[in-house]
Scaffold this motif. Structure first.
Motif, PDB file in Angstrom:
ATOM      1  N   TYR A  81     -32.364  -4.941  40.868  1.00 54.05           N
ATOM      2  CA  TYR A  81     -32.488  -4.271  39.569  1.00 54.05           C
ATOM      3  C   TYR A  81     -32.943  -5.308  38.542  1.00 54.05           C
ATOM      4  CZ  TYR A  81     -31.299  -1.788  35.280  1.00 54.05           C
ATOM      5  OH  TYR A  81     -31.351  -1.187  34.047  1.00 54.05           O
ATOM      6  N   ILE A  82     -33.973  -4.959  37.783  1.00 49.39           N
ATOM      7  CA  ILE A  82     -34.535  -5.858  36.773  1.00 49.39           C
ATOM      8  C   ILE A  82     -34.189  -5.309  35.397  1.00 49.39           C
ATOM      9  CG2 ILE A  82     -36.594  -7.039  35.964  1.00 49.39           C
ATOM     10  CD1 ILE A  82     -35.805  -7.609  38.916  1.00 49.39           C
ATOM     11  N   PRO A  83     -33.295  -5.972  34.658  1.00 51.38           N
ATOM     12  CA  PRO A  83     -32.855  -5.456  33.353  1.00 51.38           C
ATOM     13  C   PRO A  83     -33.988  -5.411  32.332  1.00 51.38           C
ATOM     14  CG  PRO A  83     -31.363  -7.159  34.170  1.00 51.38           C
ATOM     15  CD  PRO A  83     -32.580  -7.194  35.044  1.00 51.38           C
ATOM     16  N   SER A  84     -33.796  -4.596  31.302  1.00 47.13           N
ATOM     17  CA  SER A  84     -34.822  -4.402  30.278  1.00 47.13           C
ATOM     18  C   SER A  84     -35.187  -5.700  29.565  1.00 47.13           C
ATOM     19  CB  SER A  84     -34.354  -3.353  29.268  1.00 47.13           C
ATOM     20  OG  SER A  84     -33.094  -3.709  28.718  1.00 47.13           O
ATOM     21  N   GLY A  85     -34.192  -6.555  29.296  1.00 46.51           N
ATOM     22  CA  GLY A  85     -34.465  -7.776  28.547  1.00 46.51           C
ATOM     23  C   GLY A  85     -35.343  -8.764  29.278  1.00 46.51           C
ATOM     24  N   TRP A  86     -35.407  -8.669  30.613  1.00 42.31           N
ATOM     25  CA  TRP A  86     -36.245  -9.592  31.378  1.00 42.31           C
ATOM     26  C   TRP A  86     -37.719  -9.216  31.297  1.00 42.31           C
ATOM     27  CZ3 TRP A  86     -33.397 -10.402  36.736  1.00 42.31           C
ATOM     28  CH2 TRP A  86     -32.110 -10.919  36.488  1.00 42.31           C
TER      29      TRP A  86
END
Length: 205
Positions: A81-86
């Motif tokens: 899962y790739i968070p929004s902030g990244w």
């Protein structure tokens, strides 16, 4: 599955090399008389042209395959899962996503019930999964397993179409360094595989 141009396998060798080291997946087949699909997690052997495996005789997949021999083998790995902030300047401006590699093989199934046919499948699987040779003789009429063959059925899946997807933001090189650093720092169980696949794709591998 949806495959955008930037997520597609670079060539046939990419998905074949990825699948070569992965031998566990899920077979999905149509349910009988409109029932929900039957999905079976299992180890398998893919030799480049066909998939072979065996399952217990009571498995519900057999009735479904006898009604319709179409089957799909789905294998996935290297997911994170790739968070929004990244992927943006802040968590409020970025859009989260999932990274993953997935290969789906459309197949036509042949059920194997004769003793020698089942023994051949087991020999091939054991040679693959237990290459040290510590599994004893496998034959239809001899060895430690032959009396147990009646409790299982063999399955050959002839591959007719392949879909491969490697979803790692190849079209957004500006976020690559930030996502790679985030995966390395977070260190969840599948993050290392996703990061390695992301960097490999970036390097053209």
């Amino acid at each position: 599955m949806l495959i955008n141009p930037w997520d597609a396998a670079r060539d046939e060798n990419e998905w074949r090399e990825w699948l070569r080291t992965r031998d566990f997946g899920q077979i999905a087949v149509n349910g009988v008389d409109g029932a929900a699909p039957v999905v079976v997690p299992t180890h398998f052997l893919f030799d480049g042209d066909e998939i072979v495996l065996h399952l217990a005789r009571p498995n519900p997949i057999w009735a479904a395959l006898e009604a319709n021999p179409a089957a799909l083998m789905s294998v996935y790995d290297d997911y994170a899962y790739i968070p929004s902030g990244w992927r943006g300047d802040s968590p409020q401006t970025g859009v989260p996503t999932s990274y993953y590699a997935s290969v789906q093989l459309d197949c036509l199934a042949e059920i194997v019930d004769d003793g020698e046919g089942k023994a051949e499948i087991l020999r091939r699987q054991l040679a693959h999964h237990q290459p040290a040779g510590d599994h004893g003789e496998m034959a239809a009429d001899a060895g430690p397993y032959h009396k147990r063959l009646s409790a299982l059925r063999g399955l050959r899946l002839r591959v007719v179409e392949v879909r491969a997807k490697f979803k790692f933001d190849d079209h957004r090189p500006e976020v690559r360094e930030r996502v790679s650093a985030g995966l390395a720092e977070r260190g969840l169980p599948t993050d290392a595989g996703a990061r390695a696949r992301q960097l490999g794709r970036a390097a053209g591998g």
